[in-house]
Design a protein around this motif. Structure first.
Motif, PDB file in Angstrom:
ATOM      1  N   ILE A 310       0.846  -1.190   0.000  1.00  0.00           N
ATOM      2  CA  ILE A 310       0.000   0.000   0.000  1.00  0.00           C
ATOM      3  C   ILE A 310       0.886   1.246   0.000  1.00  0.00           C
ATOM      4  CG2 ILE A 310      -0.183   0.194   2.517  1.00  0.00           C
ATOM      5  CD1 ILE A 310      -3.141   0.714   2.158  1.00  0.00           C
ATOM      6  N   MET A 312       1.067   5.782   0.176  1.00  0.00           N
ATOM      7  CA  MET A 312       0.392   7.053   0.424  1.00  0.00           C
ATOM      8  C   MET A 312       1.321   8.188   0.040  1.00  0.00           C
ATOM      9  SD  MET A 312      -1.388   6.337   4.060  1.00  0.00           S
ATOM     10  CE  MET A 312      -1.999   7.919   4.441  1.00  0.00           C
ATOM     11  N   GLU A 365      -2.541   0.089   6.212  1.00  0.00           N
ATOM     12  CA  GLU A 365      -2.960   1.409   6.680  1.00  0.00           C
ATOM     13  C   GLU A 365      -2.473   1.683   8.095  1.00  0.00           C
ATOM     14  OE1 GLU A 365      -7.253   2.709   5.867  1.00  0.00           O
ATOM     15  OE2 GLU A 365      -7.200   0.642   5.217  1.00  0.00           O
ATOM     16  N   LEU A 368       1.210   2.799   8.317  1.00  0.00           N
ATOM     17  CA  LEU A 368       1.442   4.173   7.862  1.00  0.00           C
ATOM     18  C   LEU A 368       0.797   5.176   8.816  1.00  0.00           C
ATOM     19  CD1 LEU A 368       1.016   3.680   4.010  1.00  0.00           C
ATOM     20  CD2 LEU A 368       3.126   3.918   5.298  1.00  0.00           C
ATOM     21  N   LYS A 386      -4.966   9.920  -0.200  1.00  0.00           N
ATOM     22  CA  LYS A 386      -5.693   8.657  -0.041  1.00  0.00           C
ATOM     23  C   LYS A 386      -4.740   7.476  -0.273  1.00  0.00           C
ATOM     24  CE  LYS A 386      -9.459   6.226  -2.373  1.00  0.00           C
ATOM     25  NZ  LYS A 386     -10.202   5.751  -1.210  1.00  0.00           N
ATOM     26  N   PRO A 387      -4.843   6.418   0.558  1.00  0.00           N
ATOM     27  CA  PRO A 387      -3.975   5.245   0.333  1.00  0.00           C
ATOM     28  C   PRO A 387      -4.266   4.593  -1.022  1.00  0.00           C
ATOM     29  CG  PRO A 387      -5.145   5.090   2.437  1.00  0.00           C
ATOM     30  CD  PRO A 387      -5.723   6.241   1.699  1.00  0.00           C
ATOM     31  N   ILE A 451      -9.876  -0.801   2.220  1.00  0.00           N
ATOM     32  CA  ILE A 451      -9.667   0.591   2.629  1.00  0.00           C
ATOM     33  C   ILE A 451     -11.009   1.181   3.051  1.00  0.00           C
ATOM     34  CG2 ILE A 451      -8.989   2.896   1.854  1.00  0.00           C
ATOM     35  CD1 ILE A 451      -6.951   1.559   0.035  1.00  0.00           C
TER      36      ILE A 451
END
Length: 598
Positions: A310, A312, A365, A368, A386-387, A451
Motif C-alpha cells: 500500500i 500514500m 494502513e 502508515l 488517499k492510500p 480501505i
C-alpha cells in the motif's frame, strides 16, 4: 566442529494481537527477580514507546533476557499485527524455538496462522501456551483441538506435532501442565523452556558470522545492530567486515558490545556463539547483513523481507493555517524525517515524486497511520493523500494484492457483513458457527476493498465485529470497486463556524467540526448525505432585528459533531482530498481550495 552452548536459550513469543504476549513477558521478568526490591514494577514493561502503551499493541520487536537456574534465556517479544509482519520474520531468524500463545476463548486467528507457518518453515520447535484460562468463556479443550488442526493444516512434521502444552494466566503469572495442576507461578514454563528448546549449536573456532536482525539508534553511539552470533567469537575492539546486501565488503571496528539483561543493556567484552548482542561502530549497517571476519569473510544468506502492498503520498502542508502549530514544516524537514525512519524500519520504502511530495509505501494502513502519528507528535506538519494499492504485472496481466479476511460477528449482523463484502468484490470461503451466538466468516478480498471497510463494519455491527486480515497473494485486477457513496460538505469562505449555520446544515448531512472552530475556504467540514460535494457557508451569523418575538431566542439543538481520528480521516478521504495533520489538529481539505477552480 559444532558444539552446543548449554547456558543459553533463545526463544520468541508469537501470537495474535491481544492474546497476552507482552503481559506474559512481564510476569517472566518479575518472577526471575530482575526488578530489585527498590525498583518500581511497570505493567507491559516491554511496550516502551508511548504509542504502544496508548493503543495497547506492540509495534517493534523487543529483546530481553532473564536468568533461571544459571541459564540465560533470551526472549524476543514480537508484534501481533500483520502490518508489522516484517518484525516477526526477522525475530524468528535469531531464535532456536518459539512459544505459541493462544487465547483460551478466541482460539487461533489469522495472525496465529501466519507466524506459526513462518516458525514451522524455519524448523523451530514450538511450546504451545493456552493463555487466559480464567476467562468465563474459555473453551480450553476445543481450542487445543483447533491448534492441532492448524498444525496439521500447515504440514507440521511428526516431531513438531509432539509439542508440550501449558495453561497460563499471564496477568497473575501462573503456568500449569494440566488444568488440575496446583501450580502458583511460572516455574513449569521455565523448566519446559530448558527442556524442550534446544541450546544454540555453533563452531567457536570457525569464521565469525553474526546476522543482524534488528536495528536501534542511540544519540551517543549512532546506529546499533542487534543480532545473533552464529559461528566464531566476537571480541570488543575487533576489526570486522560487514557483508552488504549488494555483495560489497565494508571494514569497521566494534566500539561497543552489549547483551540484554531484563530492561538494561549490559556491557560485554566477548560475544560467544549463540549470544544475542547489540554492537556499535557499524554506521550504515542494515537488517539482513552479516558481520564477519575481515581476513576471511563468509557471509550468511540475507533475510528476505516481504514487499509493501500500500502507498500514500506525503507532502508539505500548504493550507492557510500552515506553520501555526508545528515546528517542522518544510520539505527538507519531511525528507530528513523519512530518511531517519528508513534507517530502522525495513518494511517501509520511500520514493520522491518531485514537487515536495514523497510516496511512502508500507504493509498496511495501520503501519502508515502509526508513522504519521509519531511524526505529528514530534512537531511535524504534513498532508497525506488517499492510500493507493501497489499493483504488479504478472504474465502480462495487471494484478493487485489479495487479502485473507476473517470477520467474527454476532449472528444477527451476518447479512450486513456479507452484503458489504459482496460490494467490495469479496468471495466467502468459509463460515463457522460455534453455537455461542457469534459467527466466524472468512473471505478473500482485494486489498483495495479493505480501505475504509473497518469503520463501516464497526458502524453496521454496533462495534461488535472483530476483523483481521492477512496478505494472501496476487489476483488479476478485479475492476472498479465502489467506495464511499456520499459527498463532502466544503466551507466556501474563511471564518469561525457558528451554531446558527450548523443548525441549518445538520439535516443535510453529518458535521465534523465543533462550533467556534476556525475554518478556511476548501476545508471539508462534514459529510453530505448525497453523492455530490456541496459548498456551504458555515460562518453565517444570525441577523438581529429591533423587534423581538417572544419565541425568537429559543435555544437551538445541535447534534454533537463526529470528530474523526487519524485512521478514520485517512479512510474517509477521496482522490481529490487531503488529510492535513498538525501536532494539535487533524483537518480534511480539498486538494484545490478555491471552489471556482474545482
Amino acid at each position: 566442529m559444532k558444539i552446543s552452548n548449554p547456558n543459553i536459550r533463545n526463544i520468541a513469543i508469537i501470537a495474535h494481537v491481544d492474546h497476552g504476549k507482552t503481559t506474559l513477558v512481564d510476569a517472566m521478568l518479575n518472577q526471575s527477580g530482575i526488578f530489585g526490591k527498590h525498583e518500581e514494577h511497570v505493567d507491559r514493561v516491554m511496550d516502551s514507546n508511548d504509542l504502544e502503551r496508548e493503543r495497547g499493541i506492540t509495534i517493534l520487536a523487543k529483546i530481553t533476557g532473564v536468568r533461571y537456574h544459571g541459564v540465560k534465556i533470551n526472549i524476543v517479544d514480537t508484534p501481533g499485527h500483520s502490518d508489522f509482519g516484517g518484525e516477526v520474520e526477522r525475530a524468528l531468524k535469531i531464535v532456536d524455538g518459539v512459544m505459541l500463545l493462544v487465547d483460551a476463548s478466541e482460539g487461533p486467528l489469522p495472525q496465529t496462522r501466519y507466524v506459526l507457518s513462518k516458525a514451522l518453515e524455519a524448523k523451530l520447535p514450538p511450546i504451545v501456551v493456552i493463555n487466559k484460562i480464567d476467562r468465563p468463556d474459555a473453551r480450553v479443550q476445543e481450542v487445543l483441538n483447533e491448534i492441532y488442526d492448524l498444525f496439521i493444516d500447515l504440514d507440521a512434521t511428526e516431531d513438531q506435532l509432539d509439542f508440550p502444552v501449558f495453561y497460563t494466566i499471564s496477568k497473575t503469572g501462573i503456568a500449569k501442565k494440566t488444568m488440575e495442576d496446583p501450580s502458583t507461578d511460572l516455574r513449569p514454563l521455565f523448566d519446559a523452556i530448558l527442556e524442550h528448546i534446544p541450546p544454540p549449536t555453533a563452531d567457536p573456532d570457525s569464521v565469525l558470522q553474526m546476522l543482524i536482525a534488528n536495528l536501534d539508534y542511540s544519540d551517543y553511539l549512532g546506529r546499533l545492530g542487534i543480532g545473533r552470533v552464529f559461528n566464531g567469537v566476537l571480541k570488543y575492539g575487533d576489526t570486522v567486515a560487514i557483508a552488504k546486501r549488494d555483495g560489497s565488503m565494508h571494514t569497521t571496528k566494534i566500539t561497543k558490545l552489549y547483551s540484554f539483561e531484563g530492561l538494561k543493556r549490559v556491557d560485554e567484552t566477548l560475544g560467544q556463539a549463540g549470544d544475542i548482542l547489540a554492537i556499535a561502530g557499524v554506521e550504515g549497517i542494515t537488517i539482513g547483513e552479516t558481520v564477519t571476519s575481515a581476513e576471511t569473510p563468509s557471509p550468511l544468506p540475507p533475510i528476505h523481507i516481504d514487499e509493501p502492498t500500500i502507498a500514500m503520498a506525503f507532502t508539505i502542508n500548504t493550507s492557510p493555517f500552515s506553520g501555526r502549530e508545528g515546528q517542522w514544516v518544510t520539505s527538507r524537514n519531511l525528507r530528513e524525517r523519512l530518511d531517519k525512519e528508513l534507517l530502522t524500519n525495513v518494511s517501509i520504502k520511500v520514493e520522491e515524486l518531485g514537487h515536495d511530495t514523497f510516496k511512502v509505501m508500507g504493509r498496511g494502513e495501520l503501519q502508515l497511520a502509526i508513522l504519521i502519528e509519531m511524526m505529528r507528535r514530534e512537531g511535524y506538519e504534513l498532508m497525506v493523500g488517499k492510500p493507493e494499492i501497489l499493483t504488479r504485472t504478472i504474465d502480462h496481466k495487471l494484478c493487485e494484492p489479495l487479502e485473507h479476511l476473517i470477520v467474527d460477528c454476532p449472528e444477527n449482523f451476518l447479512g450486513v457483513v456479507i452484503e458489504k463484502l459482496g460490494i467490495r468484490k469479496g468471495k466467502m470461503t468459509k463460515m463457522v458457527n460455534h453455537g455461542s451466538g457469534r459467527v466466524r466468516i472468512e473471505f478473500l478480498v482485494p486489498s483495495r476493498g479493505l480501505i475504509g471497510l473497518r469503520s463501516e463494519i464497526l458502524t453496521d455491527t454496533r462495534g461488535t465485529a472483530i476483523m483481521n486480515s492477512l496478505f494472501h497473494g496476487y489476483i488479476e485486477w478485479q475492476g472498479e470497486i465502489s467506495m464511499r457513496p456520499t459527498g463532502s460538505m466544503v466551507a466556501d469562505r474563511p471564518g469561525k463556524a457558528t451554531g446558527h449555520a450548523m443548525f441549518n446544515l445538520q439535516e443535510r448531512g453529518e458535521i465534523f467540526i465543533a462550533p467556534g472552530a476556525e475554518v478556511y475556504e476548501g476545508q471539508i467540514i462534514g459529510e453530505n448525505a448525497k453523492d455530490s460535494d456541496m459548498d456551504v457557508n458555515i460562518v453565517k451569523e444570525k441577523k438581529l432585528t429591533n423587534m423581538r418575538a417572544s419565541t425568537a431566542d429559543e435555544a437551538i439543538r445541535l447534534v454533537p459533531p463526529r470528530i474523526l481520528n487519524l485512521e478514520q480521516a485517512i479512510e474517509f478521504i477521496k482522490e481529490d482530498e487531503y488529510v492535513e495533520v498538525t501536532p494539535l489538529s487533524i483537518r480534511l481539505r480539498k486538494k484545490v481550495l478555491k471552489s471556482n477552480q474545482r
